[in-house]
Design a protein around this motif. Structure first.
Motif, PDB file in Angstrom:
ATOM      1  N   GLN A  76      36.513  37.197  38.476  1.00  0.00           N
ATOM      2  CA  GLN A  76      36.118  36.409  39.564  1.00  0.00           C
ATOM      3  C   GLN A  76      37.156  35.344  39.447  1.00  0.00           C
ATOM      4  OE1 GLN A  76      35.976  37.269  42.468  1.00  0.00           O
ATOM      5  NE2 GLN A  76      35.003  39.375  41.885  1.00  0.00           N
ATOM      6  N   CYS A  77      38.591  35.330  39.685  1.00  0.00           N
ATOM      7  CA  CYS A  77      38.620  34.331  38.964  1.00  0.00           C
ATOM      8  C   CYS A  77      38.692  32.293  39.690  1.00  0.00           C
ATOM      9  CB  CYS A  77      40.310  33.841  38.409  1.00  0.00           C
ATOM     10  SG  CYS A  77      41.251  34.636  39.713  1.00  0.00           S
ATOM     11  N   SER A  78      38.567  32.547  41.586  1.00  0.00           N
ATOM     12  CA  SER A  78      38.631  31.670  42.496  1.00  0.00           C
ATOM     13  C   SER A  78      37.506  31.361  43.256  1.00  0.00           C
ATOM     14  CB  SER A  78      39.672  31.272  43.343  1.00  0.00           C
ATOM     15  OG  SER A  78      40.365  30.532  44.300  1.00  0.00           O
ATOM     16  N   SER A  79      37.532  30.802  43.662  1.00  0.00           N
ATOM     17  CA  SER A  79      35.969  30.502  44.471  1.00  0.00           C
ATOM     18  C   SER A  79      36.117  31.093  46.110  1.00  0.00           C
ATOM     19  CB  SER A  79      34.982  29.184  44.462  1.00  0.00           C
ATOM     20  OG  SER A  79      36.275  28.343  45.424  1.00  0.00           O
ATOM     21  N   HIS A  80      37.827  31.351  46.216  1.00  0.00           N
ATOM     22  CA  HIS A  80      38.114  31.956  47.592  1.00  0.00           C
ATOM     23  C   HIS A  80      38.758  33.042  47.212  1.00  0.00           C
ATOM     24  CE1 HIS A  80      36.074  28.037  49.890  1.00  0.00           C
ATOM     25  NE2 HIS A  80      37.011  27.691  48.870  1.00  0.00           N
ATOM     26  N   PHE A  81      38.852  33.380  48.112  1.00  0.00           N
ATOM     27  CA  PHE A  81      39.894  34.868  47.583  1.00  0.00           C
ATOM     28  C   PHE A  81      40.433  35.196  48.699  1.00  0.00           C
ATOM     29  CE2 PHE A  81      35.784  37.051  46.784  1.00  0.00           C
ATOM     30  CZ  PHE A  81      35.303  36.710  45.597  1.00  0.00           C
ATOM     31  N   PHE A  82      42.147  35.069  48.561  1.00  0.00           N
ATOM     32  CA  PHE A  82      43.360  35.813  48.939  1.00  0.00           C
ATOM     33  C   PHE A  82      43.390  36.286  49.908  1.00  0.00           C
ATOM     34  CE2 PHE A  82      47.515  37.265  49.351  1.00  0.00           C
ATOM     35  CZ  PHE A  82      48.327  36.203  50.611  1.00  0.00           C
ATOM     36  N   ARG A  83      42.816  36.311  51.732  1.00  0.00           N
ATOM     37  CA  ARG A  83      43.128  37.813  52.263  1.00  0.00           C
ATOM     38  C   ARG A  83      42.186  38.578  52.193  1.00  0.00           C
ATOM     39  NH1 ARG A  83      49.316  39.354  52.909  1.00  0.00           N
ATOM     40  NH2 ARG A  83      50.512  37.142  53.854  1.00  0.00           N
ATOM     41  N   SER A  84      40.733  38.199  51.269  1.00  0.00           N
ATOM     42  CA  SER A  84      39.863  38.912  51.022  1.00  0.00           C
ATOM     43  C   SER A  84      39.509  39.476  50.355  1.00  0.00           C
ATOM     44  CB  SER A  84      39.283  39.750  52.648  1.00  0.00           C
ATOM     45  OG  SER A  84      39.766  41.088  52.246  1.00  0.00           O
ATOM     46  N   THR A  85      40.991  39.198  48.796  1.00  0.00           N
ATOM     47  CA  THR A  85      40.191  40.615  48.649  1.00  0.00           C
ATOM     48  C   THR A  85      40.788  39.747  47.452  1.00  0.00           C
ATOM     49  OG1 THR A  85      43.078  39.931  47.616  1.00  0.00           O
ATOM     50  CG2 THR A  85      42.200  41.697  49.118  1.00  0.00           C
ATOM     51  N   SER A  86      40.040  40.007  45.978  1.00  0.00           N
ATOM     52  CA  SER A  86      39.322  39.259  44.595  1.00  0.00           C
ATOM     53  C   SER A  86      41.089  38.355  43.853  1.00  0.00           C
ATOM     54  CB  SER A  86      39.029  39.783  43.391  1.00  0.00           C
ATOM     55  OG  SER A  86      39.871  41.614  42.881  1.00  0.00           O
ATOM     56  N   GLY A  87      40.301  37.345  43.809  1.00  0.00           N
ATOM     57  CA  GLY A  87      42.055  36.847  42.785  1.00  0.00           C
ATOM     58  C   GLY A  87      42.499  37.772  40.996  1.00  0.00           C
ATOM     59  N   GLY A  88      41.330  38.190  40.613  1.00  0.00           N
ATOM     60  CA  GLY A  88      41.808  39.398  39.458  1.00  0.00           C
ATOM     61  C   GLY A  88      42.189  40.214  39.828  1.00  0.00           C
ATOM     62  N   ALA A  89      42.517  41.022  40.792  1.00  0.00           N
ATOM     63  CA  ALA A  89      43.534  42.307  40.932  1.00  0.00           C
ATOM     64  C   ALA A  89      44.785  41.429  41.422  1.00  0.00           C
ATOM     65  CB  ALA A  89      42.780  42.886  42.738  1.00  0.00           C
ATOM     66  N   GLU A  90      45.005  40.401  42.245  1.00  0.00           N
ATOM     67  CA  GLU A  90      46.281  40.054  42.297  1.00  0.00           C
ATOM     68  C   GLU A  90      46.572  39.177  40.353  1.00  0.00           C
ATOM     69  OE1 GLU A  90      48.096  40.097  44.416  1.00  0.00           O
ATOM     70  OE2 GLU A  90      46.770  39.151  46.223  1.00  0.00           O
ATOM     71  N   LEU A  91      46.421  39.060  39.468  1.00  0.00           N
ATOM     72  CA  LEU A  91      46.029  39.395  38.020  1.00  0.00           C
ATOM     73  C   LEU A  91      46.384  39.542  37.761  1.00  0.00           C
ATOM     74  CD1 LEU A  91      44.085  35.710  37.419  1.00  0.00           C
ATOM     75  CD2 LEU A  91      46.379  35.604  37.211  1.00  0.00           C
ATOM     76  N   SER A  92      45.659  40.984  37.930  1.00  0.00           N
ATOM     77  CA  SER A  92      46.289  42.413  37.328  1.00  0.00           C
ATOM     78  C   SER A  92      47.978  42.747  37.472  1.00  0.00           C
ATOM     79  CB  SER A  92      45.662  43.002  37.315  1.00  0.00           C
ATOM     80  OG  SER A  92      43.874  43.375  36.628  1.00  0.00           O
ATOM     81  N   ALA A  93      47.762  42.869  39.388  1.00  0.00           N
ATOM     82  CA  ALA A  93      49.102  43.061  39.876  1.00  0.00           C
ATOM     83  C   ALA A  93      50.044  42.787  38.896  1.00  0.00           C
ATOM     84  CB  ALA A  93      49.104  42.786  41.436  1.00  0.00           C
ATOM     85  N   ALA A  94      49.883  41.565  39.088  1.00  0.00           N
ATOM     86  CA  ALA A  94      50.945  39.842  38.259  1.00  0.00           C
ATOM     87  C   ALA A  94      51.605  40.398  37.028  1.00  0.00           C
ATOM     88  CB  ALA A  94      50.509  38.897  38.571  1.00  0.00           C
ATOM     89  N   VAL A  95      50.263  40.704  35.878  1.00  0.00           N
ATOM     90  CA  VAL A  95      50.483  41.252  35.042  1.00  0.00           C
ATOM     91  C   VAL A  95      51.504  42.491  34.828  1.00  0.00           C
ATOM     92  CG1 VAL A  95      49.216  42.222  32.552  1.00  0.00           C
ATOM     93  CG2 VAL A  95      48.672  40.399  34.000  1.00  0.00           C
ATOM     94  N   PHE A  96      50.859  43.730  36.159  1.00  0.00           N
ATOM     95  CA  PHE A  96      51.434  44.928  35.165  1.00  0.00           C
ATOM     96  C   PHE A  96      52.921  44.768  35.777  1.00  0.00           C
ATOM     97  CE2 PHE A  96      53.388  48.723  37.981  1.00  0.00           C
ATOM     98  CZ  PHE A  96      53.252  49.792  37.840  1.00  0.00           C
ATOM     99  N   ASP A  97      53.802  43.526  36.993  1.00  0.00           N
ATOM    100  CA  ASP A  97      55.419  43.829  37.248  1.00  0.00           C
ATOM    101  C   ASP A  97      55.826  42.730  36.348  1.00  0.00           C
ATOM    102  OD1 ASP A  97      54.137  44.762  39.560  1.00  0.00           O
ATOM    103  OD2 ASP A  97      54.111  42.916  40.274  1.00  0.00           O
ATOM    104  N   TRP A  98      54.441  41.696  35.141  1.00  0.00           N
ATOM    105  CA  TRP A  98      55.791  41.275  34.571  1.00  0.00           C
ATOM    106  C   TRP A  98      56.267  41.839  33.425  1.00  0.00           C
ATOM    107  CZ3 TRP A  98      55.787  39.490  29.669  1.00  0.00           C
ATOM    108  CH2 TRP A  98      56.299  38.537  28.942  1.00  0.00           C
TER     109      TRP A  98
END
Length: 411
Positions: A76-98
């Motif tokens: 849970q890398c942020s106290s606020h979530f982007f569009r109700s989704t966790s920032g951790g999942a966004e980070l995983s997706a960014a790693v996957f794409d990179w």
């Protein structure tokens, strides 16, 4: 085999990415403490690029990449979530794409399944990412397994994408992948009308999915599969556009011997109450009792609501007395505040003020605590009595009188 040191190194990479985001977040909060800060995917991309380009001297192994994805997905890398989704999942997706763009990874089905699991746990907004992951699996000819398709169908059920769920199920059968109980439970859940689907007729597909499970010849369907089907069908009856549609759902359940439970009958009774079909609701209630299906408070509430909506409050009061006294073969069932409110509304609507006061006394004697709506109805009762008394006095005196009183027999 991966060693402990390699996993520790993978964990340090994940911690570095999370730390990058935390530093940027803290910097922005310090710069403008009143700014409402949202974690955004662009920050995830920058964090991943900075850490993987500068801190990784060589590409991660597949087990290391899996470890990084898991750690980031659970963070849970942020106290606020982007569009109700966790920032951790966004980070995983960014790693996957990179790593796909720079290292040509991942190359194993297990790593893709890890990413699908993160998409499934995060939010329905990762549906497109999950489809991208599946396309990569097919492109690399990695032979999807049961876990792959189960997670894809589960993501479809979260989003309410029934057509895509059946597409993945058909793909599962085409490739000869083994199905299990979870497969059909998720497939039925994807038909839930309450998940954003535009039509209440999705119960037809839920019945079809249940019959596909029966065709597997695995014996008696487990509770989880039955419960998923009943939830979809009961929701369809609650939202049915007319009585005939609700009856069709109930008949379809009867054909597969899934109707003999209280919640299913209650859903049909509620549908009839919405359309003020007093005769039909009473008939189905009697049929319910004759089939030895136990009637509960919700069952009687639906019957009373049907009578009140049909402006037959005396019948509603008769059902209430049968309910609380357990007349004949009926078992006494306690009433709740909603039932008393329905009776009060019916009495007020038909001008039965004495009966309304009687209902109030029943409620007080039963020990059901009054609610705000109770007092609102009581004030409406007093106002109604004052109006009637004023009209009666004016009629008796033959003059317009501004005096209002509540006569003794109505007080």
């Amino acid at each position: 085999p991966v060693t402990g040191d390699e996993l520790v190194y993978a964990a340090s990479i994940a911690d570095a990415i999370v730390g990058y985001v935390a530093r940027v977040e803290q910097s922005r909060k310090t710069t403008n403490r009143y700014e409402r800060w949202y974690f955004r995917p662009s920050l995830a991309v920058k964090a991943v690029e900075d850490v993987l380009e500068n801190d990784c001297k060589e590409p991660l192994s597949e087990p290391q990449l899996e470890e990084v994805l898991k750690i980031l997905g659970a963070s849970q890398c942020s106290s606020h979530f982007f569009r109700s989704t966790s920032g951790g999942a966004e980070l995983s997706a960014a790693v996957f794409d990179w790593v796909r763009a720079n290292w040509g990874m991942p190359r194993t089905r297990e790593t893709f399944n890890v990413m699908l699991g993160i998409c499934c746990d995060a939010s329905f907004e990762f549906f497109k990412k999950a489809c991208e992951v599946y396309d990569c699996i097919i492109e690399l000819t990695l032979s999807p397994d049961t876990l792959t398709y189960n997670r894809l169908i589960a993501i479809c059920s979260h989003r309410g994408n029934m057509k895509k769920a059946f597409f993945f199920y058909d793909e599962m059968r085409r490739f000869g992948v083994k199905r299990n109980t979870f497969t059909y439970m998720a497939l039925i859940d994807s038909c839930s009308f309450g998940k954003g689907l535009a039509q209440a007729s999705t119960w037809v597909e839920a019945i079809r999915a249940f019959k596909l499970f029966i065709d597997e010849d695995w014996g008696t369907p487990p509770f989880e599969v039955k419960n998923s089907l009943l939830r979809v069908c009961e929701d369809s009856m609650d939202r049915a556009p007319d009585w005939a549609t609700a009856v069709n759902v109930f008949n379809a359940l009867t054909e597969i011997n899934m109707q003999s439970n209280t919640s299913t009958y209650n859903a049909l009774l509620r549908a009839g109450a919405r359309f003020a079909l007093r005769k039909e609701v009473l008939f189905m209630f009697e049929h319910m009792v004759s089939q030895a299906v136990e009637a509960d408070t919700s069952s009687y509430k639906a019957v009373i609501a049907a009578c009140v909506n049909a402006e037959e409050t005396e019948m509603a009061l008769s059902v209430f007395e049968r309910m609380t006294e357990g007349r004949g073969s009926y078992t006494p069932v306690p009433a709740d505040a909603e039932i008393y409110h329905l009776l009060l509304k019916g009495c007020l609507k038909e001008g039965m003020l004495e009966r309304a006061l009687e209902v109030m006394s029943w409620m007080e004697g039963s020990g059901v605590p009054p609610q705000r709506e109770t007092y609102d109805l009581l004030m409406e009762l007093v106002a109604k009595a004052q109006t009637l008394d004023s009209e009666w006095l004016n009629e008796m005196q033959g003059t317009d009188s501004g005096t209002t009183a509540i006569s003794g027999h109505r007080s």
